[in-house]
Write a protein that holds these residues in place. Structure first.
Motif, PDB file in Angstrom:
ATOM      1  N   ASN A 114      -3.432 -14.869 -18.433  1.00 14.72           N
ATOM      2  CA  ASN A 114      -3.721 -15.085 -20.342  1.00 14.72           C
ATOM      3  C   ASN A 114      -2.525 -14.880 -20.502  1.00 14.72           C
ATOM      4  O   ASN A 114      -2.287 -14.827 -22.163  1.00 14.72           O
ATOM      5  CB  ASN A 114      -4.443 -13.912 -20.480  1.00 14.72           C
ATOM      6  CG  ASN A 114      -5.556 -14.163 -21.337  1.00 14.72           C
ATOM      7  OD1 ASN A 114      -5.356 -15.168 -21.857  1.00 14.72           O
ATOM      8  ND2 ASN A 114      -5.698 -12.294 -21.938  1.00 14.72           N
ATOM      9  N   ARG A 115      -0.989 -15.609 -20.116  1.00 13.79           N
ATOM     10  CA  ARG A 115      -0.335 -16.153 -20.619  1.00 13.79           C
ATOM     11  C   ARG A 115      -0.149 -17.619 -20.305  1.00 13.79           C
ATOM     12  O   ARG A 115       1.233 -17.959 -20.877  1.00 13.79           O
ATOM     13  CB  ARG A 115       1.160 -14.707 -20.254  1.00 13.79           C
ATOM     14  CG  ARG A 115       0.831 -13.565 -20.194  1.00 13.79           C
ATOM     15  CD  ARG A 115       1.044 -13.385 -21.604  1.00 13.79           C
ATOM     16  NE  ARG A 115       0.848 -11.599 -21.861  1.00 13.79           N
ATOM     17  CZ  ARG A 115      -0.455 -11.113 -22.624  1.00 13.79           C
ATOM     18  NH1 ARG A 115      -1.461 -12.319 -22.445  1.00 13.79           N
ATOM     19  NH2 ARG A 115      -0.397  -9.741 -22.431  1.00 13.79           N
ATOM     20  N   ALA A 116      -0.541 -18.507 -20.416  1.00 15.67           N
ATOM     21  CA  ALA A 116      -0.473 -19.577 -19.052  1.00 15.67           C
ATOM     22  C   ALA A 116      -0.841 -20.584 -19.600  1.00 15.67           C
ATOM     23  O   ALA A 116      -0.865 -21.505 -19.384  1.00 15.67           O
ATOM     24  CB  ALA A 116      -0.669 -19.609 -17.819  1.00 15.67           C
ATOM     25  N   PHE A 117      -1.832 -20.756 -20.752  1.00 21.85           N
ATOM     26  CA  PHE A 117      -2.970 -21.265 -21.564  1.00 21.85           C
ATOM     27  C   PHE A 117      -1.611 -22.499 -21.847  1.00 21.85           C
ATOM     28  O   PHE A 117      -1.935 -23.742 -23.309  1.00 21.85           O
ATOM     29  CB  PHE A 117      -3.159 -21.310 -22.002  1.00 21.85           C
ATOM     30  CG  PHE A 117      -4.565 -20.415 -21.751  1.00 21.85           C
ATOM     31  CD1 PHE A 117      -4.618 -19.627 -21.028  1.00 21.85           C
ATOM     32  CD2 PHE A 117      -5.375 -21.927 -21.806  1.00 21.85           C
ATOM     33  CE1 PHE A 117      -5.666 -19.008 -20.558  1.00 21.85           C
ATOM     34  CE2 PHE A 117      -7.134 -21.051 -21.043  1.00 21.85           C
ATOM     35  CZ  PHE A 117      -6.724 -19.672 -20.714  1.00 21.85           C
ATOM     36  N   GLN A 118       0.129 -22.474 -22.192  1.00 20.01           N
ATOM     37  CA  GLN A 118       0.539 -23.470 -22.909  1.00 20.01           C
ATOM     38  C   GLN A 118       1.980 -23.702 -22.065  1.00 20.01           C
ATOM     39  O   GLN A 118       2.922 -24.882 -21.815  1.00 20.01           O
ATOM     40  CB  GLN A 118       1.236 -22.834 -24.279  1.00 20.01           C
ATOM     41  CG  GLN A 118       2.097 -24.068 -25.439  1.00 20.01           C
ATOM     42  CD  GLN A 118       2.833 -22.388 -26.047  1.00 20.01           C
ATOM     43  OE1 GLN A 118       2.902 -21.804 -25.387  1.00 20.01           O
ATOM     44  NE2 GLN A 118       2.870 -23.567 -27.273  1.00 20.01           N
ATOM     45  N   TRP A 119       1.092 -23.659 -20.064  1.00 19.98           N
ATOM     46  CA  TRP A 119       2.196 -24.112 -19.677  1.00 19.98           C
ATOM     47  C   TRP A 119       2.012 -25.615 -19.175  1.00 19.98           C
ATOM     48  O   TRP A 119       0.998 -25.776 -19.833  1.00 19.98           O
ATOM     49  CB  TRP A 119       2.451 -23.417 -18.198  1.00 19.98           C
ATOM     50  CG  TRP A 119       2.800 -21.493 -18.157  1.00 19.98           C
ATOM     51  CD1 TRP A 119       2.827 -21.375 -19.733  1.00 19.98           C
ATOM     52  CD2 TRP A 119       2.816 -20.954 -17.467  1.00 19.98           C
ATOM     53  NE1 TRP A 119       3.659 -20.178 -19.083  1.00 19.98           N
ATOM     54  CE2 TRP A 119       3.019 -20.250 -17.821  1.00 19.98           C
ATOM     55  CE3 TRP A 119       2.410 -21.011 -15.799  1.00 19.98           C
ATOM     56  CZ2 TRP A 119       3.086 -18.887 -16.149  1.00 19.98           C
ATOM     57  CZ3 TRP A 119       2.597 -20.096 -15.372  1.00 19.98           C
ATOM     58  CH2 TRP A 119       2.944 -18.969 -15.266  1.00 19.98           C
ATOM     59  N   GLU A 120       2.864 -26.608 -18.853  1.00 23.95           N
ATOM     60  CA  GLU A 120       3.032 -27.629 -18.546  1.00 23.95           C
ATOM     61  C   GLU A 120       2.231 -27.878 -17.363  1.00 23.95           C
ATOM     62  O   GLU A 120       1.562 -28.409 -17.474  1.00 23.95           O
ATOM     63  CB  GLU A 120       4.777 -28.233 -18.820  1.00 23.95           C
ATOM     64  CG  GLU A 120       4.441 -30.272 -18.727  1.00 23.95           C
ATOM     65  CD  GLU A 120       5.276 -30.452 -18.673  1.00 23.95           C
ATOM     66  OE1 GLU A 120       5.542 -32.318 -18.019  1.00 23.95           O
ATOM     67  OE2 GLU A 120       7.012 -30.287 -18.813  1.00 23.95           O
ATOM     68  N   HIS A 121       2.205 -27.221 -16.285  1.00 22.22           N
ATOM     69  CA  HIS A 121       2.051 -26.993 -15.071  1.00 22.22           C
ATOM     70  C   HIS A 121       1.293 -25.884 -14.924  1.00 22.22           C
ATOM     71  O   HIS A 121       1.459 -24.822 -14.468  1.00 22.22           O
ATOM     72  CB  HIS A 121       2.778 -27.300 -14.225  1.00 22.22           C
ATOM     73  CG  HIS A 121       3.396 -28.658 -14.706  1.00 22.22           C
ATOM     74  ND1 HIS A 121       2.980 -29.537 -14.473  1.00 22.22           N
ATOM     75  CD2 HIS A 121       4.334 -29.270 -14.550  1.00 22.22           C
ATOM     76  CE1 HIS A 121       3.076 -30.573 -14.769  1.00 22.22           C
ATOM     77  NE2 HIS A 121       4.752 -30.622 -14.965  1.00 22.22           N
ATOM     78  N   PRO A 122      -0.131 -25.091 -15.917  1.00 20.09           N
ATOM     79  CA  PRO A 122      -0.787 -24.350 -15.264  1.00 20.09           C
ATOM     80  C   PRO A 122      -1.573 -24.091 -14.353  1.00 20.09           C
ATOM     81  O   PRO A 122      -1.637 -24.655 -13.228  1.00 20.09           O
ATOM     82  CB  PRO A 122      -1.996 -24.080 -17.018  1.00 20.09           C
ATOM     83  CG  PRO A 122      -2.335 -25.508 -16.584  1.00 20.09           C
ATOM     84  CD  PRO A 122      -0.786 -26.474 -16.504  1.00 20.09           C
TER      85      PRO A 122
END
Ligand SMILES: [Zn+2]
Length: 257
Positions: A114-122
């Motif tokens: 729930n911290r990874a929704f903006q990651w380029e490669h989630p």
């Protein structure tokens, strides 16, 4: 955390498959391969095509089992039935199967999904969740969480800017009959009004994006992140979540789109 750590994701899959309403579409969003194990990430879709759309999800944090249990009970007890004619349901019962089995917040790779929704490669789990927004935004996004430290139930409410609603308050009023609210004036560094966290940062101000912010950016109309308190017995936490879902559906059913 003292939550039961003997959870079996396969049991969740079996329960959901058995309880899925007639004419459901059961999608495997992806297969998470970890060691010799394979975890199909399921989404169930049912209800009225073209109706109001709701996304109900749980288990993005693996050590918060009441949400997963609540989703299973919601299906098994057919609590969706009064809403079938008006709503199209999209249900992801457990976003983080490896964390669910291990009893950890993070997944097997130590990632807080729930911290990874903006990651380029989630992580795959997040990519799977993001894929369900591809067909357009949901009217309602209900995300089931738990907080082991809180003294009671609370929720985050995020709306599109032009939409004003007292829905969060109504949910809290109903849940309070099941579980005390967290009455602190600040919760998780956000100002709170008897369990309602509605004055939240926008996506541009945030260091990371949780799922609800991604949903907001995708145009979802109304997001609720609902938090039971881990201080109470599992049965009570499940009941709190089921109450929250029911009131959200009932009250939103009265709102025109
Ligand atoms: Zn959580």
């Amino acid at each position: 955390m003292n939550f039961n750590t003997s959870n079996s994701y396969q049991q969740v899959v079996d329960r959901v498959r058995a309880a899925a309403p007639a004419h459901s579409i059961i999608d495997t969003l992806g297969n998470l391969e970890v060691g010799n194990a394979s975890y199909p990430l399921l989404k169930i879709t049912f209800g009225t095509r073209g109706g109001k759309t709701v996304l109900i999800s749980a288990g993005i944090h693996g050590d918060e089992p009441a949400g997963v249990e609540a989703v299973c009970t919601f299906l098994e007890s057919r609590l969706y039935e009064p809403y079938l004619g008006e709503w199209e349901f999209h249900v992801i019962p457990c976003i983080n199967p490896t964390g669910f089995e291990a009893g950890t917040r993070e997944n097997h790779a130590g990632e807080d999904l729930n911290r990874a929704f903006q990651w380029e490669h989630p992580p795959l789990e997040v990519a799977c969740v993001k894929s369900v927004f591809a067909n357009g935004p949901f009217d309602l996004d209900l995300e089931l969480h738990e907080d082991v430290d809180s003294v009671g139930y609370y929720l985050y409410q995020k709306d599109q800017d032009n939409f004003v609603s007292d829905l969060g308050r109504k949910i809290l009023d109903a849940v309070e009959l099941v579980m005390p609210l967290d009455e602190n004036e600040e919760i998780e560094e956000s100002p709170a009004d008897r369990g309602l966290l509605a004055r939240l940062k926008g996506p541009e101000e945030m260091d990371f994006w949780p799922m609800a912010i991604y949903a907001y950016v995708q145009g979802c109309r109304h997001m609720f992140t609902m938090e039971t308190s881990g201080r109470f017995p599992l049965k009570q936490r499940i009941e709190a979540h089921l109450t929250g879902i029911e009131v959200a559906l009932r009250e939103f059913s009265r709102v025109s789109r």
